[in-house]
Design a protein around this motif. Structure first.
Motif, PDB file in Angstrom:
ATOM      1  N   GLN A   1     -30.545  28.799  23.780  1.00 59.05           N
ATOM      2  CA  GLN A   1     -30.447  30.349  24.960  1.00 59.05           C
ATOM      3  C   GLN A   1     -30.171  30.749  24.715  1.00 59.05           C
ATOM      4  O   GLN A   1     -30.726  32.288  24.779  1.00 59.05           O
ATOM      5  N   VAL A   2     -30.495  31.808  22.848  1.00 61.07           N
ATOM      6  CA  VAL A   2     -29.962  32.099  21.797  1.00 61.07           C
ATOM      7  C   VAL A   2     -31.484  32.595  21.668  1.00 61.07           C
ATOM      8  O   VAL A   2     -32.578  31.820  21.493  1.00 61.07           O
ATOM      9  N   ALA A   3     -31.630  33.843  20.809  1.00 69.55           N
ATOM     10  CA  ALA A   3     -33.306  33.678  19.965  1.00 69.55           C
ATOM     11  C   ALA A   3     -33.007  34.142  18.362  1.00 69.55           C
ATOM     12  O   ALA A   3     -31.445  33.904  18.060  1.00 69.55           O
TER      13      ALA A   3
ATOM     14  N   ARG B   1     -36.057  25.353  31.676  1.00 71.25           N
ATOM     15  CA  ARG B   1     -35.112  25.330  30.774  1.00 71.25           C
ATOM     16  C   ARG B   1     -33.913  26.335  29.690  1.00 71.25           C
ATOM     17  O   ARG B   1     -33.536  26.064  28.334  1.00 71.25           O
ATOM     18  N   TYR B   2     -34.637  27.163  30.194  1.00 74.33           N
ATOM     19  CA  TYR B   2     -33.923  28.977  29.546  1.00 74.33           C
ATOM     20  C   TYR B   2     -33.376  29.302  30.929  1.00 74.33           C
ATOM     21  O   TYR B   2     -33.887  29.961  31.769  1.00 74.33           O
ATOM     22  N   GLY B   3     -32.107  30.025  30.283  1.00 73.23           N
ATOM     23  CA  GLY B   3     -32.483  30.787  31.307  1.00 73.23           C
ATOM     24  C   GLY B   3     -32.166  32.036  31.561  1.00 73.23           C
ATOM     25  O   GLY B   3     -33.226  32.237  30.334  1.00 73.23           O
ATOM     26  N   ARG B   4     -31.681  33.159  32.405  1.00 74.32           N
ATOM     27  CA  ARG B   4     -31.552  34.333  32.242  1.00 74.32           C
ATOM     28  C   ARG B   4     -30.954  35.231  31.298  1.00 74.32           C
ATOM     29  O   ARG B   4     -29.375  35.266  31.710  1.00 74.32           O
ATOM     30  N   TRP B   5     -31.401  36.473  30.984  1.00 75.27           N
ATOM     31  CA  TRP B   5     -30.150  37.851  30.153  1.00 75.27           C
ATOM     32  C   TRP B   5     -30.146  38.506  30.779  1.00 75.27           C
ATOM     33  O   TRP B   5     -31.532  39.183  31.291  1.00 75.27           O
ATOM     34  N   SER B   6     -29.232  39.196  31.088  1.00 71.92           N
ATOM     35  CA  SER B   6     -28.946  40.897  31.619  1.00 71.92           C
ATOM     36  C   SER B   6     -27.763  41.265  31.275  1.00 71.92           C
ATOM     37  O   SER B   6     -26.803  40.765  30.137  1.00 71.92           O
TER      38      SER B   6
ATOM     39  N   LYS C   1     -41.117  45.034  21.771  1.00 72.85           N
ATOM     40  CA  LYS C   1     -40.530  43.627  21.503  1.00 72.85           C
ATOM     41  C   LYS C   1     -39.803  42.737  22.216  1.00 72.85           C
ATOM     42  O   LYS C   1     -38.641  43.373  22.342  1.00 72.85           O
ATOM     43  N   GLU C   2     -39.787  41.862  23.084  1.00 75.79           N
ATOM     44  CA  GLU C   2     -39.310  41.558  23.771  1.00 75.79           C
ATOM     45  C   GLU C   2     -38.787  39.751  22.590  1.00 75.79           C
ATOM     46  O   GLU C   2     -39.770  39.624  22.287  1.00 75.79           O
ATOM     47  N   TRP C   3     -37.254  40.270  22.317  1.00 79.09           N
ATOM     48  CA  TRP C   3     -36.848  38.655  21.609  1.00 79.09           C
ATOM     49  C   TRP C   3     -36.292  37.606  23.055  1.00 79.09           C
ATOM     50  O   TRP C   3     -35.694  38.052  23.692  1.00 79.09           O
ATOM     51  N   GLU C   4     -37.077  36.411  23.609  1.00 78.22           N
ATOM     52  CA  GLU C   4     -36.847  35.492  24.610  1.00 78.22           C
ATOM     53  C   GLU C   4     -35.596  34.635  24.301  1.00 78.22           C
ATOM     54  O   GLU C   4     -35.768  34.386  22.799  1.00 78.22           O
ATOM     55  N   PRO C   5     -35.156  33.900  25.060  1.00 78.26           N
ATOM     56  CA  PRO C   5     -34.191  32.526  24.690  1.00 78.26           C
ATOM     57  C   PRO C   5     -35.542  31.595  23.437  1.00 78.26           C
ATOM     58  O   PRO C   5     -36.290  31.288  24.293  1.00 78.26           O
ATOM     59  N   GLY C   6     -35.289  30.623  23.627  1.00 74.11           N
ATOM     60  CA  GLY C   6     -36.082  29.504  22.698  1.00 74.11           C
ATOM     61  C   GLY C   6     -37.096  29.806  21.287  1.00 74.11           C
ATOM     62  O   GLY C   6     -38.045  28.878  22.052  1.00 74.11           O
ATOM     63  N   LYS C   7     -37.154  31.219  21.575  1.00 73.70           N
ATOM     64  CA  LYS C   7     -38.515  31.709  20.108  1.00 73.70           C
ATOM     65  C   LYS C   7     -36.891  31.441  19.317  1.00 73.70           C
ATOM     66  O   LYS C   7     -36.427  32.226  18.806  1.00 73.70           O
TER      67      LYS C   7
END
Length: 340
Positions: free
Chosen positions: A183-185, A230-235, A296-302
Motif C-alpha cells: 500500500q506504500v510506494a 487492491r489499493y487504499g487511499r491516502w490523505s 509527479k504522483e507517487w502511487e501505492p503499489g508502484k
C-alpha cells in the motif's frame, strides 16, 4: 525516460487454503445450496504459499523483497454471512497468524471460524504492518515510514500490506487465493558512471529531501473486484521529513556502470515541480542536487526508478525503467546540474 505500470509485479502472493472436512458431491446435491452445515465440521484454516515474486539478489530478506522473513504476524478479519456492500468489520472475527519462511501460517490467537451453510459467503481481509512492536492490527487509519532507512530493519519496517476477498463455500472449500499488495510506494535511485566520469569518482551518500513520511490511510473496498480495489487511499500527507534511504548491497555486473544504488519506502504522495528531491554527496565534491522539472504522483503499489548518470562535469538525471525490488514504473522529469 520511460513509464511502466507495476501493479501485478510486486504483489506478494499468499494462498489461503480453506481446509475443510471432505464432503461428496452427492451430499451437497442432497442438501442443496443454503443448507445448514454441521456445527464445527467445516473450519476455515489459512495456509500460505511461498511468495510468488522474488528478486535475484535481494539486499534484505523480508516483505519489501517479496519474501517472508519468518517473523511476520498478520491480522486476519473474517465476516460471516456476507450479503452485499462493504462489511461492518467491527463485527468480524479477528485472528492473528504468524507466517514462517516457508509460507506456513499458524494461528496464534482468535476464535476459530466455521462455514455455517453451503450457500454462505465470507468476506476476508488481512493486513501486515511492518512497524515495531509487531502487534498485528486491522488496516490502520494512518501509517508512517521511517525517516532513517539506512538500516535494513528500518527500511523493512516501513512496509504496509493488504489483502481482501469475498468467497462462497462452493469455491472456498477447495482453496481461496489471497493476494497481498503493497500500500506504500518505493523509490530506487541508481547512480551510474557516464562516458566521461572521473575514474576516482566515489558516491558517499544520498538524501531524499522533505517528503511526506506519514499519512491517513483508507483501506481498499473489499466488495469491489478490480485493479483499484487492491489499493487504499491516502490523505493528509502533511508530516514531512528527510529520508535517508537504504543502500543496496547487490553485486552488480562490472559492466553495469552503477556506482551506487539506494532504495526507500515512501508514503504515496504528489511531488511538486521544482522540488529539490535528492541531495547527493561524492568524495572530493560539494553536495549537488536533483530538482524535479514536473509534478509527479507517487502511487501505492508502484516503484519509481531514478537513474542519475555522471557525465564529465555535470549530472544527467532521468527517470527510467529498471528491475530492482518490486518492479518498476517510470516517473516524469529529467534534468541536470553542474558539478562544482
Amino acid at each position: 525516460m520511460k513509464r511502466r505500470l507495476l501493479r501485478h509485479k510486486f504483489a506478494l502472493w499468499v494462498i489461503a487454503a480453506l481446509a475443510l472436512a471432505s464432503c461428496s458431491q452427492d451430499e451437497l446435491a442432497d442438501g442443496g445450496q443454503g443448507t445448514p452445515l454441521p456445527p464445527g465440521e467445516y473450519p476455515l484454516t489459512l495456509t500460505a504459499s511461498s511468495i510468488g515474486e522474488t528478486v535475484a539478489t535481494p539486499a534484505t530478506r523480508g516483505t519489501v523483497d517479496n519474501e517472508w522473513d519468518g517473523t511476520e504476524y498478520v491480522c486476519v478479519q473474517v465476516y460471516d454471512n456476507y450479503t452485499s456492500g462493504e462489511p461492518q468489520w467491527s463485527n468480524a472475527t479477528e485472528q492473528e497468524y504468524k507466517v514462517t519462511k516457508d509460507g506456513t501460517m499458524t494461528k496464534t490467537s482468535g476464535n476459530d471460524v466455521y462455514w455455517q451453510t453451503s450457500g454462505e459467503k465470507k468476506a476476508i481481509r488481512a493486513c501486515f504492518v511492518a512497524q515495531d512492536p509487531y502487534d498485528p492490527v486491522p488496516p490502520p487509519s494512518s501509517h508512517a515510514v521511517n525517516a532513517d532507512q539506512s538500516w535494513n530493519s528500518e527500511y523493512y519496517k516501513s512496509d504496509l500490506l493488504y489483502a481482501g476477498c469475498i468467497s462462497g463455500f462452493a469455491e472456498g472449500k477447495d482453496g481461496i487465493n489471497l493476494t497481498f499488495y503493497h500500500q506504500v510506494a518505493k523509490l530506487t535511485i541508481q547512480i551510474v558512471r557516464g562516458k566521461d566520469t572521473p575514474a576516482v569518482f566515489s558516491v558517499t551518500g544520498l538524501k531524499i529531501n522533505r517528503v511526506a513520511t506519514k499519512g491517513d490511510f483508507t483501506a481498499p473496498a473489499t466488495f469491489v473486484d478490480d485493479d483499484d480495489s487492491r489499493y487504499g487511499r491516502w490523505s493528509n500527507t502533511t508530516e514531512v521529513k528527510d529520508i535517508t534511504p537504504h543502500e543496496t548491497t547487490a553485486d552488480y555486473p562490472d559492466n553495469s556502470g552503477i556506482l551506487a544504488a539506494y532504495e526507500a519506502i515512501v508514503i504515496p504522495q504528489t511531488v511538486k515541480a521544482n522540488t529539490k528531491l535528492f541531495t547527493i554527496t561524492a568524495e572530493g565534491y560539494s553536495d549537488f542536487a536533483y530538482t524535479t522539472t514536473a509534478e509527479k504522483e507517487w502511487e501505492p503499489g508502484k516503484e519509481y526508478t531514478y537513474t542519475i548518470t555522471i557525465k564529465g562535469d555535470r549530472l544527467e538525471v532521468s527517470v527510467s525503467g529498471g528491475n530492482i525490488g518490486w518492479g518498476t514504473d517510470g516517473a516524469t522529469g529529467s534534468g541536470e546540474v553542474e558539478l562544482p
